[in-house]
Design an enzyme around this catalytic site. Structure first.
Site, PDB file in Angstrom:
ATOM      1  N   SER A 189      -3.435  -1.558  -3.194  1.00 17.00           N
ATOM      2  CA  SER A 189      -2.369  -1.941  -4.097  1.00 17.00           C
ATOM      3  C   SER A 189      -1.113  -0.593  -4.385  1.00 17.00           C
ATOM      4  O   SER A 189      -1.670   0.293  -4.163  1.00 17.00           O
ATOM      5  CB  SER A 189      -2.891  -1.983  -5.412  1.00 17.00           C
ATOM      6  OG  SER A 189      -2.038  -2.012  -6.585  1.00 17.00           O
ATOM      7  N   LYS A 209      -9.286   1.347  -6.218  1.00 14.66           N
ATOM      8  CA  LYS A 209      -8.546   1.118  -4.893  1.00 14.66           C
ATOM      9  C   LYS A 209      -8.192   2.370  -4.344  1.00 14.66           C
ATOM     10  O   LYS A 209      -8.434   2.460  -2.809  1.00 14.66           O
ATOM     11  CB  LYS A 209      -7.078   0.493  -5.398  1.00 14.66           C
ATOM     12  CG  LYS A 209      -6.913  -0.878  -5.902  1.00 14.66           C
ATOM     13  CD  LYS A 209      -7.335  -2.178  -5.004  1.00 14.66           C
ATOM     14  CE  LYS A 209      -7.418  -3.349  -5.453  1.00 14.66           C
ATOM     15  NZ  LYS A 209      -8.165  -4.209  -4.584  1.00 14.66           N
ATOM     16  N   TYR A 269      -9.325   0.365 -12.549  1.00 17.16           N
ATOM     17  CA  TYR A 269      -9.147  -0.708 -11.601  1.00 17.16           C
ATOM     18  C   TYR A 269      -8.179   0.062 -10.364  1.00 17.16           C
ATOM     19  O   TYR A 269      -8.637   0.022  -8.929  1.00 17.16           O
ATOM     20  CB  TYR A 269      -8.261  -1.765 -11.966  1.00 17.16           C
ATOM     21  CG  TYR A 269      -7.565  -2.366 -10.818  1.00 17.16           C
ATOM     22  CD1 TYR A 269      -8.126  -3.378 -10.050  1.00 17.16           C
ATOM     23  CD2 TYR A 269      -5.978  -2.140 -10.645  1.00 17.16           C
ATOM     24  CE1 TYR A 269      -7.252  -3.966  -9.149  1.00 17.16           C
ATOM     25  CE2 TYR A 269      -5.426  -2.741  -9.816  1.00 17.16           C
ATOM     26  CZ  TYR A 269      -6.026  -3.751  -8.986  1.00 17.16           C
ATOM     27  OH  TYR A 269      -5.289  -4.378  -7.931  1.00 17.16           O
TER      28      TYR A 269
END
Ligand code: UDP
Length: 346
Positions: A128, A157, A153
């Protein structure tokens, strides 16, 4: 040469289902694994309908379970693996960091271990643009430094990218890796048979827009009108989910055809075009002839002013460019919402 087989973990979810369709359209055999923790069978049924393939192997498994993942590698010769199986709600990751670290890291480590145990694999990781954090130099290239993650989160990644890179570098794993850094994936399949299924109140802009337009939500709040941008609202790079899916097909082709220039590669997947929140609202209204109820509210904590991709590396190396217009995307998002409404009426 026979058909190549791609394992798609998280293949019943929003991006995974679109990728499955495009891989099948491109002539791959696809095996789907999903624990259905954040979706139902709507999108997978849509995949079957769109592709006319009712025989797609589907494993309802948790990728944190090594034995379950082994079952798949024992049953199929996997040429490439695309890993989507992860939790993805930024806000929830702040409230429940351990849930995110445990699941998102464990599932990836597990599939990598199994792949290495089976002699290696081409592994594509669903990363991302969040790994770039707040950056002044725009658009961002793959060389732009990663910033400290703004959420657990985002941290998962970054960590999964590192885990993949280390696994590639380690001798004997047989793993080659690629990370695709998505900007803002939006829209739905033009058939309206697959799309995003947000649980509860959506956090993301487009589902909030479509749910407001259909009357599920009263009013869209635009978070902030005083950002230093042309119209005062934030700028993002909204990448149509079908274009995004096609980038995966190009990336898998590069891996299985042995065209990678390094054993670990990173590509930005975006349009290269910054679009403001107000522009999204106007594009949605124009594309669908629908009036949207919206108001301006305060800035949302953690939002960055602007980020968009320099996608030239992917354009050049993958031979991929975003094709769909914002109008196409906004139409598809609305048609998907209408489709969902029709399903609920049954
Ligand atoms: N946004 C908004 N109202 C909403 C949801 C999002 O104004 O109800 C804005 C948000 O501030 C950001 C953009 O829409 O500028 C995209 O937000 P989203 O959550 O979809 O993705 P993000 O870029 O935060 O990952």
């Amino acid at each position: 040469m026979g058909k190549k087989t791609v394992l798609v973990t998280g293949g019943a979810g929003y991006i995974g289902s679109h990728v499955t369709v495009e891989l099948i359209n491109a002539g791959y055999d696809v095996v789907v694994a999903d624990n259905m923790s954040n979706c139902d069978l709507t999108c997978f049924e849509g995949v079957k309908e769109v592709t006319g393939r009712t025989d797609i192997p589907f494993y309802r498994i948790d990728c944190c379970n090594q034995e379950s993942v082994e079952t798949i590698f024992n049953a199929h010769a996997i040429d490439a693996l695309i890993h989507f199986a992860a939790y993805k709600a930024v806000g929830e990751s702040v409230e429940q960091p351990l849930k995110y670290f445990r699941n998102n890291l464990d599932s990836f480590i597990t599939v990598l271990s199994v792949a290495a145990g089976h002699g290696g694999c081409n592994v594509l990781f669903s990363s991302s643009a969040t790994v770039y954090g707040e950056t002044d130099r725009l658009p961002v290239t793959e060389e732009s430094p990663r910033q400290p993650a703004m959420s657990p989160y985002g941290a998962t990644k970054q960590m999964c990218e590192d885990i993949l890179e280390s696994s590639v570098k380690a001798a004997g794993t047989g793993i080659k890796g690629m990370a695709l850094r998505y900007f803002n994936p939006v829209g739905a399949h033009p058939s309206a048979l697959l799309g995003e299924l947000p649980r509860g109140v959506p956090n993301n802009l487009i589902p909030y827009v479509t749910q407001t337009a259909i009357g599920k939500r009263e009013c869209l709040t635009i978070f902030g009108d005083d950002y230093p941008t042309p119209d005062g609202t934030c700028l993002r790079d909204y990448i149509d989910v079908v274009d995004l899916a096609k980038a995966h097909v190009a990336a898998v082709g590069r891996m299985v055809d042995g065209k990678m220039k390094k054993d670990y590669e990173i590509f930005n997947v975006g349009t290269g075009r910054p679009v403001s929140v107000l522009e999204i609202v106007r594009a949605f209204e124009k594309a669908n002839g629908v009036k949207l109820n919206y108001r301006f509210g305060p800035r949302r904590a953690g939002d960055i002013t602007a980020i968009w991709a320099d996608p030239s590396l992917a354009n050049r190396e993958l031979g991929w460019t975003a094709q769909r217009t914002l109008e196409d995307t906004m139409k598809s998002a609305w048609e998907w919402e209408l489709h969902l409404a029709a399903l609920n009426k049954k």
